[in-house]
Structure formats: structure tokens, C-alpha cells
Design an enzyme around this catalytic site. Structure first.
Site, mmCIF file in Angstrom:
data_model
loop_
_atom_site.group_PDB
_atom_site.id
_atom_site.type_symbol
_atom_site.label_atom_id
_atom_site.label_comp_id
_atom_site.label_asym_id
_atom_site.label_seq_id
_atom_site.Cartn_x
_atom_site.Cartn_y
_atom_site.Cartn_z
ATOM 1 N N ARG A 30 28.105 41.414 -8.203
ATOM 2 C CA ARG A 30 27.747 42.555 -7.244
ATOM 3 C C ARG A 30 26.318 42.940 -6.874
ATOM 4 O O ARG A 30 26.186 43.196 -5.806
ATOM 5 C CB ARG A 30 28.186 43.889 -7.741
ATOM 6 C CG ARG A 30 28.256 45.142 -6.894
ATOM 7 C CD ARG A 30 29.014 46.423 -7.537
ATOM 8 N NE ARG A 30 29.138 47.567 -6.412
ATOM 9 C CZ ARG A 30 28.439 48.568 -6.546
ATOM 10 N NH1 ARG A 30 27.823 49.076 -7.912
ATOM 11 N NH2 ARG A 30 28.698 49.553 -5.656
ATOM 12 N N HIS A 51 24.772 42.976 -2.899
ATOM 13 C CA HIS A 51 23.901 44.097 -2.545
ATOM 14 C C HIS A 51 22.635 43.485 -1.980
ATOM 15 O O HIS A 51 22.132 44.071 -1.281
ATOM 16 C CB HIS A 51 23.964 45.230 -3.671
ATOM 17 C CG HIS A 51 25.149 46.036 -3.651
ATOM 18 N ND1 HIS A 51 25.263 47.341 -4.148
ATOM 19 C CD2 HIS A 51 26.342 45.813 -3.090
ATOM 20 C CE1 HIS A 51 26.342 47.678 -4.047
ATOM 21 N NE2 HIS A 51 27.026 46.920 -3.716
ATOM 22 N N GLY A 95 19.293 40.730 4.114
ATOM 23 C CA GLY A 95 19.124 39.338 3.738
ATOM 24 C C GLY A 95 19.033 39.123 2.305
ATOM 25 O O GLY A 95 18.563 40.183 1.679
ATOM 26 N N ASN A 139 24.130 52.094 -4.864
ATOM 27 C CA ASN A 139 23.540 51.556 -6.035
ATOM 28 C C ASN A 139 23.066 52.716 -7.161
ATOM 29 O O ASN A 139 23.188 52.139 -8.410
ATOM 30 C CB ASN A 139 22.325 50.610 -5.555
ATOM 31 C CG ASN A 139 22.484 49.723 -4.576
ATOM 32 O OD1 ASN A 139 23.467 48.777 -4.930
ATOM 33 N ND2 ASN A 139 21.530 49.246 -3.855
ATOM 34 N N HIS A 147 36.358 41.777 -6.942
ATOM 35 C CA HIS A 147 37.208 42.811 -7.379
ATOM 36 C C HIS A 147 38.119 42.475 -8.655
ATOM 37 O O HIS A 147 38.601 43.112 -9.143
ATOM 38 C CB HIS A 147 37.669 43.833 -6.517
ATOM 39 C CG HIS A 147 36.572 44.478 -5.681
ATOM 40 N ND1 HIS A 147 36.708 45.465 -4.794
ATOM 41 C CD2 HIS A 147 35.182 44.740 -5.972
ATOM 42 C CE1 HIS A 147 35.592 45.993 -4.573
ATOM 43 N NE2 HIS A 147 34.704 45.322 -5.115
ATOM 44 N N THR A 148 38.360 41.005 -8.732
ATOM 45 C CA THR A 148 39.032 40.531 -9.852
ATOM 46 C C THR A 148 38.205 40.894 -11.092
ATOM 47 O O THR A 148 38.993 40.524 -12.038
ATOM 48 C CB THR A 148 39.396 38.915 -9.556
ATOM 49 O OG1 THR A 148 40.190 38.847 -10.803
ATOM 50 C CG2 THR A 148 38.197 38.174 -9.506
HETATM 51 C C1 HEM Z 1 34.533 44.738 1.101
HETATM 52 C C2 HEM Z 1 33.642 45.822 1.063
HETATM 53 C C3 HEM Z 1 33.473 46.314 -0.466
HETATM 54 C C4 HEM Z 1 33.483 47.653 -0.960
HETATM 55 C C5 HEM Z 1 33.616 49.002 -0.300
HETATM 56 C C6 HEM Z 1 33.038 47.825 -2.443
HETATM 57 C C7 HEM Z 1 33.026 48.847 -3.250
HETATM 58 C C8 HEM Z 1 32.481 48.754 -4.339
HETATM 59 C C9 HEM Z 1 32.575 49.956 -5.187
HETATM 60 C C10 HEM Z 1 32.775 51.540 -4.942
HETATM 61 C C11 HEM Z 1 32.490 49.358 -6.661
HETATM 62 C C12 HEM Z 1 32.496 50.445 -7.851
HETATM 63 C C13 HEM Z 1 31.014 51.046 -8.041
HETATM 64 C C14 HEM Z 1 30.713 51.738 -9.008
HETATM 65 O O1 HEM Z 1 31.808 52.645 -9.305
HETATM 66 O O2 HEM Z 1 29.731 52.111 -9.722
HETATM 67 C C15 HEM Z 1 32.656 48.200 -6.820
HETATM 68 C C16 HEM Z 1 32.427 47.176 -7.501
HETATM 69 C C17 HEM Z 1 32.103 45.991 -7.669
HETATM 70 N N1 HEM Z 1 31.828 45.096 -6.631
HETATM 71 FE FE1 HEM Z 1 32.421 45.703 -4.597
HETATM 72 N N2 HEM Z 1 32.882 46.293 -2.587
HETATM 73 C C18 HEM Z 1 32.946 45.616 -1.552
HETATM 74 C C19 HEM Z 1 32.609 44.262 -1.575
HETATM 75 C C20 HEM Z 1 32.244 43.547 -2.610
HETATM 76 C C21 HEM Z 1 31.832 42.075 -2.778
HETATM 77 C C22 HEM Z 1 31.708 41.257 -1.112
HETATM 78 C C23 HEM Z 1 31.580 41.645 -4.016
HETATM 79 C C24 HEM Z 1 30.768 40.449 -4.455
HETATM 80 C C25 HEM Z 1 31.241 39.374 -3.640
HETATM 81 C C26 HEM Z 1 31.752 42.891 -4.654
HETATM 82 C C27 HEM Z 1 31.598 42.704 -6.194
HETATM 83 C C28 HEM Z 1 31.804 43.869 -6.798
HETATM 84 C C29 HEM Z 1 31.919 43.849 -8.373
HETATM 85 C C30 HEM Z 1 32.002 42.425 -9.399
HETATM 86 C C31 HEM Z 1 32.186 45.226 -8.770
HETATM 87 C C32 HEM Z 1 32.259 45.709 -10.413
HETATM 88 C C33 HEM Z 1 30.872 45.918 -10.870
HETATM 89 C C34 HEM Z 1 30.620 46.211 -12.143
HETATM 90 O O3 HEM Z 1 31.400 46.377 -13.151
HETATM 91 O O4 HEM Z 1 29.439 46.719 -12.677
HETATM 92 N N3 HEM Z 1 32.178 43.840 -3.963
HETATM 93 N N4 HEM Z 1 32.520 47.686 -5.306
#
Ligand code: HEM
Ligand SMILES: *[C@@H]1O[C@H](CO)[C@@H](O)[C@H](O)[C@H]1NC(C)=O
Ligand SMILES: *[C@@H]1O[C@H](CO)[C@@H](O)[C@H](O)[C@H]1NC(C)=O
Ligand SMILES: *[C@@H]1O[C@H](CO)[C@@H](O)[C@H](O)[C@H]1NC(C)=O
Ligand SMILES: *[C@@H]1O[C@H](CO)[C@@H](O)[C@H](O)[C@H]1NC(C)=O
Length: 322
Positions: free
Chosen positions: A63, A67, A73, A90, A189-190
Site C-alpha cells: 500500500r 500511495h 509520481g 496516511n 486487497h487480497t
Molecule cells: C482503488 C482504490 C483504492 C481505495 C479506495 C483503497 C482504500 C483502502 C483503504 C481505506 C484501506 C484501509 C486503510 C486503513 O484502514 O488504515 C486500504 C488498505 C490497503 N490497500 Fe487499498 N485502496 C485502493 C487501491 C489500492 C491499490 C491500488 C493498492 C495496491 C496496489 C492497495 C493496497 C492496499 C493494501 C495492501 C491494504 C492493506 C494495508 C495494511 O494492512 O496495512 N489499495 N485501502
């Protein structure tokens, strides 16, 4: 043999010293081959030991790379203290900074002032996916670190958890990505977790209806309501983004979407459009197709707005400009 072993680094150096100032140097696959040959090994062992201590760390690093790249970039700006770190997506949410610091410290011992912080983060994200059982992909390197980080740019450019799909897609296309990449990269998100406040609006009174989100499977709803009771002090509790396999990088995320079991509104929204839903169906059926497309989309994302040649710098400390 002797000829070649002299010639190749010489050509590389020539590019670095002479051509870069003239034409803008591009990322390439051999960038650190002579200047930091153990780079991949050092990054992989840093990611591995961090994951051994904290199994969530793979997700957090993935993640963090997203970000970094989505705000002006891939330039390591998310790693700078102040700035983007304080933005809403963040603050109290982005993790993994210490892991990057540790890897950077090891690299400064092995090859001082050579590897950019943003290349480290880019490689760390790949290793994290690979070590979680996901695909591997080859990355051209040579990104340089930016000099600034903007909190307001991060707030504007990162997608939000309750933003409509069309808005999220617009943010992706504004970065040179395609609508398909939204589906592919959401597959990240897997792995990993989300805090209750990011999906709680779906659990009790969705959009002022007095009812939960109808697009949320009832048994998942019940379990989420108990993790996230309707009180403010549950806001930072965690639920897995992929309730079936939260530390394995696989295609079950897409199967969950077919069952109304996506955690975030933005996840489940991928089923609300014909084209994206068809991609979800395809990735749910063909894990290999997802693996292949994920690697390709990650390479594209890692190319967004990179600094090369004489632009930016090689930071000594990832938290500070030199
Ligand atoms: C498509 C739009 C996306 C939205 C709206 C989104 C939103 C979020 C949110 C709200 C969380 C939880 C954060 C928290 O509760 O602190 C999250 C976690 C995460 N996101 Fe996304 N995300 C998106 C796309 C992506 C992309 C493109 C990636 C990586 C290629 C990604 C990877 C992750 C990962 C791996 C987590 C888990 C992080 C952890 O457990 O520390 N996300 N995301
Ligand atoms: C191990 O992980 C925990 C969080 O789960 C963290 O607080 C701690 O600093 C980590 N230790 C090391 C040595 O990385
Ligand atoms: C979606 O984008 C439109 C047009 O840019 C904007 O007016 C609207 O506020 C956005 N919605 C959300 C929830 O961000
Ligand atoms: C999805 O729903 C089907 C039918 O209700 C069920 O057989 C399957 O196990 C569910 N899959 C997941 C991942 O929950
Ligand atoms: C999904 O796969 C089918 C064939 O298996 C293909 O016809 C269709 O175009 C694919 N969907 C998308 C959106 O790529």
C-alpha cells in the site's frame, strides 16, 4: 570475456555520466547491476524479516508503494516526514516506514549513496507480494527521490473508500492508467486489513437509510457489526480486506466480490459496472490471468511520474531530503 566485463560497466557509466544530462535517462533493468549487485537480495531479506515479525507488513509495504506513486509520481515522497504522511489516507494508517529505513541502512553499508528510496519501496512491494505467494515481475530501475511532499496533494490524488467508481477510475486515468487497472490493482486487497471507520458507514445506517448496505453479505455483516460496534471507540479496530485469506496473495478477493463480501464500498462497487464486473468474474475464475495482469499493472503504476537522470536526488535518509 574480459572485453565484455570491461565494456558493459563502461557503457553503463557513459550513460550515467554523459548521456543522462543530455537526454532524459530512462529506467532500465540493469541500473544497479554494477553499482549495487546485491540490491534485490538485501531488499528481499529486509522484507522477509519484517514479515516474519509482523505478517501484516507485506500488505502495508504494498500500500505504501501505491500511495507513493499516486501522489505526484513514484518519488519516495510518502516517506518524507511531514507532508503526505499527515494526509487523511496516511495518518494513523500508512505503515512500514521503519522497514524501509532498515533496508536503506543496510544498503548504505553495501553501496553508499546509490539506491533511491523510491526504488527500494518499489522493490519492497514486489518482494512483499512474491513472499505472500503472489506473482513476481521484473522492474526497470533508476527512479530518483523527490524533494517535496504535499499533504493537500495526497488528500486530493489518493482514492477514497467511499468514492464512487467513476471518480476512482478518473483518478487512475489521470495517472495514465486504464479503467482495467482499477480492477486489477484493487486485487491488492487480497492481503491486509482496514480500520472500522473505513467501512462502518455500511454496517448500520447506510446513506441515511436506517439500514445496512444491501450490497453486503448478511453473515459478513453480522461479523463486522460485532468487530465494529456502532460506537466511536471501535473506529481503529481491524477487519481483513479479504475475509477468506487475508495473508495469502491469491484471487479469492474477486470471489468474495461475487458474494457481496467486499469489505470497502469501493471494493464492492467493482460489481456495479458491466465491464468491471466482467473482469472480476474473469479474475475469480482464472488465478493465472490475475497474476499476469497484476504484475503488468504494477509495472505501469511503478512508472508513474518517475524522476530520472539528473532530476531529484538519491536520499541518504528516506525521511529527509539531503
Ligand atoms: C482503488 C482504490 C483504492 C481505495 C479506495 C483503497 C482504500 C483502502 C483503504 C481505506 C484501506 C484501509 C486503510 C486503513 O484502514 O488504515 C486500504 C488498505 C490497503 N490497500 Fe487499498 N485502496 C485502493 C487501491 C489500492 C491499490 C491500488 C493498492 C495496491 C496496489 C492497495 C493496497 C492496499 C493494501 C495492501 C491494504 C492493506 C494495508 C495494511 O494492512 O496495512 N489499495 N485501502
Ligand atoms: C515487530 O512488529 C511490531 C508490530 O507488530 C513492531 O512494533 C516492532 O517494532 C517490530 N519489531 C521489529 C524488530 O521489527
Ligand atoms: C466525484 O467527482 C465529481 C466530479 O469531479 C465531484 O463533483 C464529486 O464531488 C465527486 N464525488 C465524491 C464522493 O468524491
Ligand atoms: C460464495 O457463495 C457461494 C454460494 O452462496 C458459496 O458456495 C461460496 O462458498 C461462497 N464463496 C465465498 C468465498 O464465500
Ligand atoms: C472475460 O473473459 C471472456 C472470455 O473468457 C472475454 O470474452 C471477456 O472479454 C473478458 N472480460 C473482460 C472485461 O475482459
Amino acid at each position: 570475456m574480459e572485453h565484455n566485463s570491461f565494456k558493459v560497466p563502461f557503457v553503463h557509466l557513459l550513460c550515467l555520466l554523459l548521456l543522462c544530462p543530455l537526454v532524459s535517462c530512462q529506467l532500465n533493468y540493469k541500473f544497479y547491476d554494477y553499482t549495487c549487485p546485491d540490491l534485490t537480495k538485501i531488499v528481499r531479506s529486509g522484507v522477509w524479516s519484517a514479515m516474519t515479525n509482523d505478517s501484516r507488513m507485506a500488505a502495508s509495504l504494498l500500500r505504501l508503494h501505491f500511495h507513493d506513486c499516486f501522489v505526484n509520481g513514484c518519488d519516495g515522497s510518502v516517506l518524507l516526514d511531514g507532508g503526505e504522511k499527515n494526509a487523511f489516507p496516511n495518518r494513523n494508517s500508512a505503515r512500514g516506514f521503519e522497514v524501509i529505513d532498515d533496508i536503506k541502512a543496510n544498503l548504505e553499508r553495501a553501496c553508499p549513496a546509490t539506491v533511491s528510496c523510491t526504488d527500494i519501496l518499489t522493490l519492497a512491494a514486489r518482494e512483499a507480494v512474491y513472499l505472500s505467494g503472489g506473482p513476481y515481475w521484473f522492474l526497470p530501475l533508476g527512479r530518483r527521490d523527490g524533494l517535496t511532499a504535499s499533504e493537500s496533494d495526497a488528500n486530493e490524488q489518493l482514492p477514497g473508500f467511499s468514492e464512487p467508481l467513476v471518480n476512482i477510475t478518473a483518478k487512475f486515468t489521470s495517472k495514465g492508467l486504464e479503467p482495467k487497472d482499477v480492477v486489477v490493482l484493487s486485487g491488492a486487497h487480497t492481503i491486509g486489513f482496514a480500520q472500522c471507520f473505513t467501512f462502518k458507514s455500511r454496517l448500520f445506517d447506510f446513506g441515511g437509510s436506517g439500514e445496512p448496505d444491501p450490497l453486503l453479505d448478511t453473515s459478513l455483516l453480522t461479523s463486522l457489526q460485532s468487530t465494529c460496534p456502532n460506537q466511536d471507540d471501535s473506529d481503529s479496530k481491524l477487519a481483513p480486506l479479504d475475509s477468506s485469506s487475508s495473508s495469502k496473495f491469491d484471487n479469492l478477493y474477486y470471489k468474495l466480490l461475487l458474494n457481496n463480501s467486499g469489505l470497502l464500498q469501493s471494493d464492492q462497487a467493482l460489481m456495479g459496472d458491466k465491464t468491471t464486473a466482467s473482469l472480476v468474474l474473469n479474475y475469480s475464475k482464472f488465478p493465472y490471468l490475475f497474476s499476469k495482469d497484476f504484475g503488468a499493472s504494477m509495472v505501469k503504476m511503478a512508472n508513474i511520474g518517475v524522476l530520472t537522470g539528473q532530476n531529484g536526488e538519491i536520499r541518504k535518509n528516506c525521511r529527509l531530503v539531503n
